[in-house]
Structures are given as structure tokens and as C-alpha cells.
Design a protein around this motif. Structure first.
Motif, PDB file in Angstrom:
ATOM      1  N   VAL A 101       0.838  -1.202   0.000  1.00 58.60           N
ATOM      2  CA  VAL A 101       0.000   0.000   0.000  1.00 58.60           C
ATOM      3  C   VAL A 101       0.871   1.249   0.000  1.00 58.60           C
ATOM      4  O   VAL A 101       0.558   2.253  -0.656  1.00 58.60           O
ATOM      5  CB  VAL A 101      -0.963   0.001   1.212  1.00 58.60           C
ATOM      6  N   SER A 102       1.998   1.193   0.702  1.00 55.99           N
ATOM      7  CA  SER A 102       2.912   2.335   0.762  1.00 55.99           C
ATOM      8  C   SER A 102       3.476   2.665  -0.612  1.00 55.99           C
ATOM      9  O   SER A 102       3.651   3.837  -0.959  1.00 55.99           O
ATOM     10  CB  SER A 102       4.055   2.058   1.740  1.00 55.99           C
ATOM     11  N   LEU A 103       3.775   1.642  -1.398  1.00 54.40           N
ATOM     12  CA  LEU A 103       4.251   1.885  -2.753  1.00 54.40           C
ATOM     13  C   LEU A 103       3.171   2.568  -3.596  1.00 54.40           C
ATOM     14  O   LEU A 103       3.454   3.480  -4.382  1.00 54.40           O
ATOM     15  CB  LEU A 103       4.669   0.570  -3.415  1.00 54.40           C
ATOM     16  N   SER A 104       1.929   2.130  -3.428  1.00 56.72           N
ATOM     17  CA  SER A 104       0.818   2.742  -4.166  1.00 56.72           C
ATOM     18  C   SER A 104       0.636   4.201  -3.773  1.00 56.72           C
ATOM     19  O   SER A 104       0.435   5.074  -4.626  1.00 56.72           O
ATOM     20  CB  SER A 104      -0.476   1.961  -3.901  1.00 56.72           C
ATOM     21  N   ILE A 105       0.727   4.471  -2.487  1.00 52.71           N
ATOM     22  CA  ILE A 105       0.596   5.846  -2.015  1.00 52.71           C
ATOM     23  C   ILE A 105       1.734   6.705  -2.554  1.00 52.71           C
ATOM     24  O   ILE A 105       1.531   7.870  -2.922  1.00 52.71           O
ATOM     25  CB  ILE A 105       0.568   5.876  -0.472  1.00 52.71           C
ATOM     26  N   ALA A 106       2.940   6.133  -2.635  1.00 46.28           N
ATOM     27  CA  ALA A 106       4.101   6.887  -3.128  1.00 46.28           C
ATOM     28  C   ALA A 106       3.880   7.369  -4.551  1.00 46.28           C
ATOM     29  O   ALA A 106       4.163   8.523  -4.885  1.00 46.28           O
ATOM     30  CB  ALA A 106       5.351   6.022  -3.046  1.00 46.28           C
ATOM     31  N   ILE A 107       3.375   6.501  -5.399  1.00 47.97           N
ATOM     32  CA  ILE A 107       3.157   6.899  -6.791  1.00 47.97           C
ATOM     33  C   ILE A 107       1.977   7.860  -6.896  1.00 47.97           C
ATOM     34  O   ILE A 107       1.971   8.764  -7.740  1.00 47.97           O
ATOM     35  CB  ILE A 107       2.979   5.663  -7.685  1.00 47.97           C
ATOM     36  N   SER A 108       1.001   7.713  -6.017  1.00 43.27           N
ATOM     37  CA  SER A 108      -0.105   8.687  -6.009  1.00 43.27           C
ATOM     38  C   SER A 108       0.397  10.065  -5.590  1.00 43.27           C
ATOM     39  O   SER A 108      -0.153  11.085  -6.006  1.00 43.27           O
ATOM     40  CB  SER A 108      -1.231   8.223  -5.082  1.00 43.27           C
ATOM     41  N   ILE A 109       1.446  10.098  -4.761  1.00 45.75           N
ATOM     42  CA  ILE A 109       2.062  11.376  -4.376  1.00 45.75           C
ATOM     43  C   ILE A 109       2.640  12.076  -5.606  1.00 45.75           C
ATOM     44  O   ILE A 109       2.511  13.297  -5.768  1.00 45.75           O
ATOM     45  CB  ILE A 109       3.159  11.144  -3.312  1.00 45.75           C
ATOM     46  N   ALA A 110       3.285  11.283  -6.486  1.00 44.85           N
ATOM     47  CA  ALA A 110       3.822  11.860  -7.723  1.00 44.85           C
ATOM     48  C   ALA A 110       2.694  12.425  -8.574  1.00 44.85           C
ATOM     49  O   ALA A 110       2.824  13.513  -9.156  1.00 44.85           O
ATOM     50  CB  ALA A 110       4.601  10.801  -8.496  1.00 44.85           C
ATOM     51  N   ALA A 111       1.572  11.699  -8.665  1.00 45.93           N
ATOM     52  CA  ALA A 111       0.426  12.184  -9.438  1.00 45.93           C
ATOM     53  C   ALA A 111      -0.097  13.494  -8.861  1.00 45.93           C
ATOM     54  O   ALA A 111      -0.356  14.458  -9.597  1.00 45.93           O
ATOM     55  CB  ALA A 111      -0.683  11.132  -9.444  1.00 45.93           C
ATOM     56  N   THR A 112      -0.248  13.548  -7.544  1.00 42.97           N
ATOM     57  CA  THR A 112      -0.764  14.748  -6.889  1.00 42.97           C
ATOM     58  C   THR A 112       0.165  15.938  -7.111  1.00 42.97           C
ATOM     59  O   THR A 112      -0.281  17.041  -7.452  1.00 42.97           O
ATOM     60  CB  THR A 112      -0.947  14.500  -5.380  1.00 42.97           C
ATOM     61  N   ALA A 113       1.469  15.715  -6.906  1.00 42.21           N
ATOM     62  CA  ALA A 113       2.428  16.812  -7.023  1.00 42.21           C
ATOM     63  C   ALA A 113       2.481  17.364  -8.445  1.00 42.21           C
ATOM     64  O   ALA A 113       2.394  18.580  -8.660  1.00 42.21           O
ATOM     65  CB  ALA A 113       3.815  16.338  -6.588  1.00 42.21           C
ATOM     66  N   LEU A 114       2.602  16.491  -9.433  1.00 45.74           N
ATOM     67  CA  LEU A 114       2.752  16.939 -10.817  1.00 45.74           C
ATOM     68  C   LEU A 114       1.469  17.569 -11.363  1.00 45.74           C
ATOM     69  O   LEU A 114       1.505  18.604 -12.036  1.00 45.74           O
ATOM     70  CB  LEU A 114       3.181  15.769 -11.697  1.00 45.74           C
ATOM     71  N   VAL A 115       0.335  16.943 -11.065  1.00 49.76           N
ATOM     72  CA  VAL A 115      -0.933  17.475 -11.578  1.00 49.76           C
ATOM     73  C   VAL A 115      -1.302  18.785 -10.884  1.00 49.76           C
ATOM     74  O   VAL A 115      -1.742  19.742 -11.529  1.00 49.76           O
ATOM     75  CB  VAL A 115      -2.063  16.433 -11.420  1.00 49.76           C
ATOM     76  N   SER A 116      -1.101  18.871  -9.570  1.00 49.42           N
ATOM     77  CA  SER A 116      -1.489  20.094  -8.847  1.00 49.42           C
ATOM     78  C   SER A 116      -0.653  21.292  -9.273  1.00 49.42           C
ATOM     79  O   SER A 116      -1.171  22.407  -9.413  1.00 49.42           O
ATOM     80  CB  SER A 116      -1.372  19.883  -7.330  1.00 49.42           C
ATOM     81  N   ARG A 117       0.662  21.084  -9.507  1.00 48.74           N
ATOM     82  CA  ARG A 117       1.497  22.195  -9.955  1.00 48.74           C
ATOM     83  C   ARG A 117       1.070  22.682 -11.341  1.00 48.74           C
ATOM     84  O   ARG A 117       1.038  23.888 -11.609  1.00 48.74           O
ATOM     85  CB  ARG A 117       2.969  21.772 -10.002  1.00 48.74           C
ATOM     86  N   ALA A 118       0.746  21.733 -12.226  1.00 47.15           N
ATOM     87  CA  ALA A 118       0.293  22.114 -13.566  1.00 47.15           C
ATOM     88  C   ALA A 118      -1.031  22.869 -13.503  1.00 47.15           C
ATOM     89  O   ALA A 118      -1.223  23.869 -14.206  1.00 47.15           O
ATOM     90  CB  ALA A 118       0.155  20.873 -14.444  1.00 47.15           C
ATOM     91  N   ILE A 119      -1.935  22.423 -12.647  1.00 43.45           N
ATOM     92  CA  ILE A 119      -3.223  23.106 -12.489  1.00 43.45           C
ATOM     93  C   ILE A 119      -3.006  24.498 -11.902  1.00 43.45           C
ATOM     94  O   ILE A 119      -3.625  25.487 -12.336  1.00 43.45           O
ATOM     95  CB  ILE A 119      -4.163  22.287 -11.593  1.00 43.45           C
ATOM     96  N   GLY A 120      -2.127  24.615 -10.905  1.00 43.75           N
ATOM     97  CA  GLY A 120      -1.835  25.914 -10.309  1.00 43.75           C
ATOM     98  C   GLY A 120      -1.274  26.901 -11.312  1.00 43.75           C
ATOM     99  O   GLY A 120      -1.549  28.108 -11.246  1.00 43.75           O
ATOM    100  N   ALA A 121      -0.497  26.390 -12.274  1.00 38.11           N
ATOM    101  CA  ALA A 121       0.075  27.244 -13.308  1.00 38.11           C
ATOM    102  C   ALA A 121      -0.881  27.469 -14.476  1.00 38.11           C
ATOM    103  O   ALA A 121      -0.551  28.193 -15.419  1.00 38.11           O
ATOM    104  CB  ALA A 121       1.366  26.632 -13.827  1.00 38.11           C
ATOM    105  N   GLY A 122      -2.060  26.831 -14.431  1.00 41.40           N
ATOM    106  CA  GLY A 122      -3.064  27.028 -15.479  1.00 41.40           C
ATOM    107  C   GLY A 122      -2.861  26.189 -16.725  1.00 41.40           C
ATOM    108  O   GLY A 122      -3.506  26.434 -17.749  1.00 41.40           O
ATOM    109  N   ASP A 123      -2.021  25.159 -16.678  1.00 40.82           N
ATOM    110  CA  ASP A 123      -1.744  24.322 -17.847  1.00 40.82           C
ATOM    111  C   ASP A 123      -2.499  22.992 -17.717  1.00 40.82           C
ATOM    112  O   ASP A 123      -1.960  21.982 -17.268  1.00 40.82           O
ATOM    113  CB  ASP A 123      -0.244  24.076 -17.965  1.00 40.82           C
ATOM    114  N   VAL A 124      -3.765  22.970 -18.130  1.00 42.01           N
ATOM    115  CA  VAL A 124      -4.611  21.791 -17.999  1.00 42.01           C
ATOM    116  C   VAL A 124      -4.128  20.661 -18.907  1.00 42.01           C
ATOM    117  O   VAL A 124      -4.180  19.481 -18.527  1.00 42.01           O
ATOM    118  CB  VAL A 124      -6.078  22.147 -18.306  1.00 42.01           C
TER     119      VAL A 124
END
Length: 459
Positions: A64-87
Motif C-alpha cells: 500500500v505504501s508503494l501505491s501511495i508513493a506513486i499517487s504522491i507523484a500524481a498529486t504533485a505533478l498534476v497540482s502544480r500544472a493546475i496551479g500554473a493554469g496548464d490543464v
């Protein structure tokens, strides 16, 4: 489809509470089912069954920890792109992280499955307990790709600020598990294996819920393109690999604790297994904190809002303190009820009471470490999270539990863990605050006064 970065507006405390509570409800539901599993298995009158699930939980926490780790990458990369307005970039990264997760989890299942008996034997399982734990794990490990997809989908929705639908992924999985558990354990008479089958089916329900939210509601998965995947692979790996190592440290600490506990007998192992089920249910609001703070930091970093980043950290600490104070008092009051519900032996009951009375508030300091991990994972220094968590799992666990166990017996294992959490929680939080201040100073220095254009890269 998102039209704005919603976490860059409004009260940071409200965002922290909303994101944490919705994440916690989903996690607590899932872990509550694990607690019910333990309760059902304790009703079978076979302490080896409870101990078996305790040993198996150490390995399951790893997957489960490995799954959460990769979800962290998804959250970080997608949220930064959304914050910068690049959908468009957010959609591309969402599908590529998902592809990465599916490939990686399939590889882990292929490597782990045949070695399950050897791993369990290494951490102290033996005899009937070893056989039961092996059968339980060999069923559940097959569901790791499903857990991976569900967690990544939930991470993408958190990155968009959709905390409610992100919660549904784990909430539905927990509810399905709760319905199927008594059917497979008692009606079909499958015992420990029945609990594993019910949990496996529940993991596949998580896939359906996350797919619906990400694809049909938000339309956030772009078309998969191999060249784009290879282009994004370094960005994903830079976050995911250190985050995996960070999350692997917790199963490592659990394995160390379980191995030391096994020297005190099955009663002590059963106590630690029960406590291990109680902790996520009671403190789920803290375990969800890192996933809650991360998207807030990511979106505001993408938008260059350092004032809101500082506010989010302060809000998270306030939330953690209030949460711990209320829940620890409640746990103290209910300790006798827990002992009764689990039909605990005298030695098992003593350890449960010790945890509820003297150890539980250490989770406030562990929440400071969760906040620090969110800062480093989402703001470009995931290796710091790895070092902190491995420090806690090794220097903050092994020497301390060994030392206190000499004088306090099995209770010293719990107490040593608490001391380690206090030390590394304070250290991590101090480092995180300094890191954000450093990012803010660097951003200010990279603004050109003539036209106010900033050349620093926020994604």
C-alpha cells in the motif's frame, strides 16, 4: 474539467480541514474494515489467526505504501500544472503516472508473490501462524495493481481539489469489504482466507470508482503516447522513487517492531496487531494530512503564492493538535471497551492500555513529520522525506525500542517508537519551514525589476 486552481483561493485552514477529513473518512473506512477483520477473526477463538493477520499487515503495508508513493507523484505533478493554469500538461501527466503505476505494481506482484513465506518467516512468523499468514497474503497481494490504480486516481482528484470524490474511492472499497467480510469468513467458513478474498474484491471496486471520477467527471486522462510517457518518466521518477523509499521506511519500522515483539510471544504480537488496526481508525485524520496539505502546497507553488503556503503549514499544525487532543482523550476513555471487544488476554490488554494511556499523543509529533513530508514531496525535495522517514524507521526505532525493551519489556517497544516520533517530527518540521522560506527568498531574487517577469520554473 477544472477551470481554476481552487486551492489558491479561500481559507487555508478550511482547505486543510476539508481535504484532511474527506481523506480521513475514506482511509478510516478502509482501516475500520481491517479492524473489523481482526474482530471477526478473534471471534474464531484462534489467536494464531489474529497474529497471522498482524504479520501479514507488515507486508501489506509495504504494498500500500508503494501505491501511495506513486499517487504522491500524481498529486504533485498534476497540482502544480493546475496551479500554473496548464490543464493539457496536467492531463498528460495524469495518464503517464497511471501507466507508470500499473507497470510498476505488476512487477512488484511478480517479484513478491513466490517469496511471501520466506519474508514472513524472516520477520518471526512460524508454525500455524506462518501458514495462515502465507495464505492470506498470497490472495491479497494479487490486488496490488487495483490498489495502485485506485490510489493514483484518488491522488489526481485531490490535486484538482475534489476532496469529496477522492474520498469515495477508499470509502466504497471499505464498504464493499465490510459487506463481504462476514459472508466469506463465516457464511462460507473460509476464516482467514475468506477475509483475504473479501478484501481482494473490495480493491477492484476502488478501480471503478476512481475511473469514474477521473475520466467521466473531470475528463483528466489524456491519450497515452509512448514518447510523452518517456518524456515524463524522469519527472515522475524524481518524485515517485524517493517517495517510495520514504513510504518503505514505515513498513521497515513495522517489521522491526514486529520482529522484536515476537520475542515476547503471541500475546504481545496480537496486542501490536490490534494496536496496528486501532491506529489508522483513530488517527486516520493525521495519516490523511500529508495527502491533504500536498495539493494545497502544489497549487499555490504553481501560482507563486508563498503567503498561502506558509498559511497552509500553520493551519495543518493547528488542525493536528486539536485532532490529537480530542482523539487521544477519547481513546483513553475507551481502552477498557477495546480490551473487551477483542477478548484480549491479560498481557495483550496491558499493552493496549499502555498505548492508550502513555503513547497515543506521540502521533501529534508524527503529524509534524507528515507535514514535512508533504512539503518536500510536493516542492521538489523528495529525497529529504526519504532521509527523514528512514531516520525515524532506523535510528528512531531500532536503538530506542531495544533500549526501552530491556527495562520495560514489551511496553518499551511502544514507548521507544513514541520517542522516535517526537525526535524526528520536530526535526522534520523545522527543516520544512526553513525550506519554504528558502524557496520564497529564491523566487524573490529571480524577479527582474524592469518588467516584473519571473523566470523561475514552477512546474
Amino acid at each position: 474539467m477544472p477551470t481554476q486552481a481552487k486551492l489558491t483561493q479561500g481559507s487555508t485552514f478550511r482547505h486543510v480541514v476539508t481535504m484532511s477529513f474527506t481523506g480521513a473518512l475514506g482511509l478510516m473506512c478502509m482501516f475500520l474494515v481491517d479492524l473489523v477483520d481482526m474482530l471477526f477473526l478473534s471471534m474464531l477463538g484462534e489467536k494464531e489467526a489474529v497474529a497471522a493477520v498482524g504479520f501479514a499487515s507488515s507486508i501489506l503495508f509495504f504494498t500500500v505504501s508503494l501505491s501511495i508513493a506513486i499517487s504522491i507523484a500524481a498529486t504533485a505533478l498534476v497540482s502544480r500544472a493546475i496551479g500554473a493554469g496548464d490543464v493539457a500538461l496536467a492531463k498528460r501527466r495524469a495518464v503517464n503516472v497511471l501507466a507508470f503505476g500499473i507497470l510498476f505494481s505488476s512487477l512488484i506482484v511478480w517479484l513478491l508473490w513466490p517469496n511471501i513465506p520466506h519474508i514472513l518467516l524472516f520477520i518471526g512468523a512460524e508454525g500455524r501462524t506462518l501458514d495462515l499468514a502465507t495464505g492470506y497474503l498470497q490472495i491479497l497481494v494479487l490486488g496490488m495493481p487495483a490498489v495502485m490504480v485506485g490510489m493514483i486516481g484518488s491522488g489526481i482528484m485531490r490535486a484538482l481539489g475534489d476532496a469529496r470524490r477522492a474520498m469515495y474511492t477508499t470509502l466504497v472499497g471499505g464498504l464493499v469489504n465490510a459487506v463481504l467480510d462476514p459472508i466469506f469468513i463465516f457464511a462460507f467458513g473460509l476464516g482467514v482466507q475468506g477475509a483475504a478474498i473479501a478484501s481482494l474484491l473490495a480493491r477492484f471496486s476502488m478501480v471503478a470508482v476512481s475511473y469514474y471520477g477521473v475520466v467521466h467527471i473531470h475528463k483528466m486522462l489524456g491519450e497515452f503516447d509512448l514518447m510523452d510517457f518517456l518524456k515524463d518518466l524522469p519527472s515522475i521518477s524524481v518524485i515517485a522513487i524517493p517517495a517510495m523509499l520514504t513510504n518503505l521506511s514505515s513498513p521497515l519500522a513495522n517489521a522491526i517492531v514486529m520482529e522484536h515483539t515476537s520475542t515476547f510471544g503471541d500475546d504481545a504480537v496480537a496486542a501490536v496487531a490490534i494496536i496496528g488496526r486501532i491506529i489508522p481508525v483513530v488517527f486516520g485524520g493525521l495519516f490523511a494530512l500529508s495527502g491533504a496539505v500536498g495539493p494545497i502546497l502544489g497549487q499555490n507553488y504553481g501560482a507563486g503564492r508563498f503567503d498561502r503556503m506558509h498559511g497552509a503549514i500553520s493551519s495543518a499544525v493547528t488542525y493536528s493538535f486539536i485532532y490529537c487532543l480530542v482523539l487521544c482523550i477519547g481513546l483513553y476513555q475507551l481502552q477498557d471497551c477495546l480490551v473487551s471487544v477483542f477478548n484480549a488476554t491479560e498481557e495483550t490488554a496491558d499493552l493496549i492500555r499502555f498505548f492508550a494511556t502513555y503513547v497515543s499523543f506521540s502521533f501529534f509529533f508524527q503529524s509534524l513529520l507528515f507535514i514535512a513530508i508533504a512539503v518536500f514531496n510536493n516542492l521538489g525535495k523528495p529525497l529529504n522525506s526519504t532521509l527523514l522517514n528512514f531516520g525515524r524507521a532506523t535510528l528512531g526505532t531500532l536503538p530506542l525500542i531495544s533500549l526501552f525493551a530491556l527495562f520495560m519489556g514489551a511496553e518499551g517497544i511502544l514507548f521507544g517508537q513514541a520517542i522516535g516520533s517526537i525526535i524526528f517530527g520536530c526535526l522534520g518540521f523545522y527543516m520544512a519551514r526553513n525550506y519554504i522560506a528558502g524557496l520564497e527568498q529564491k523566487a524573490a531574487e529571480e524577479i527582474i525589476p524592469l518588467d516584473g517577469i519571473r523566470f523561475d520554473e514552477v512546474i
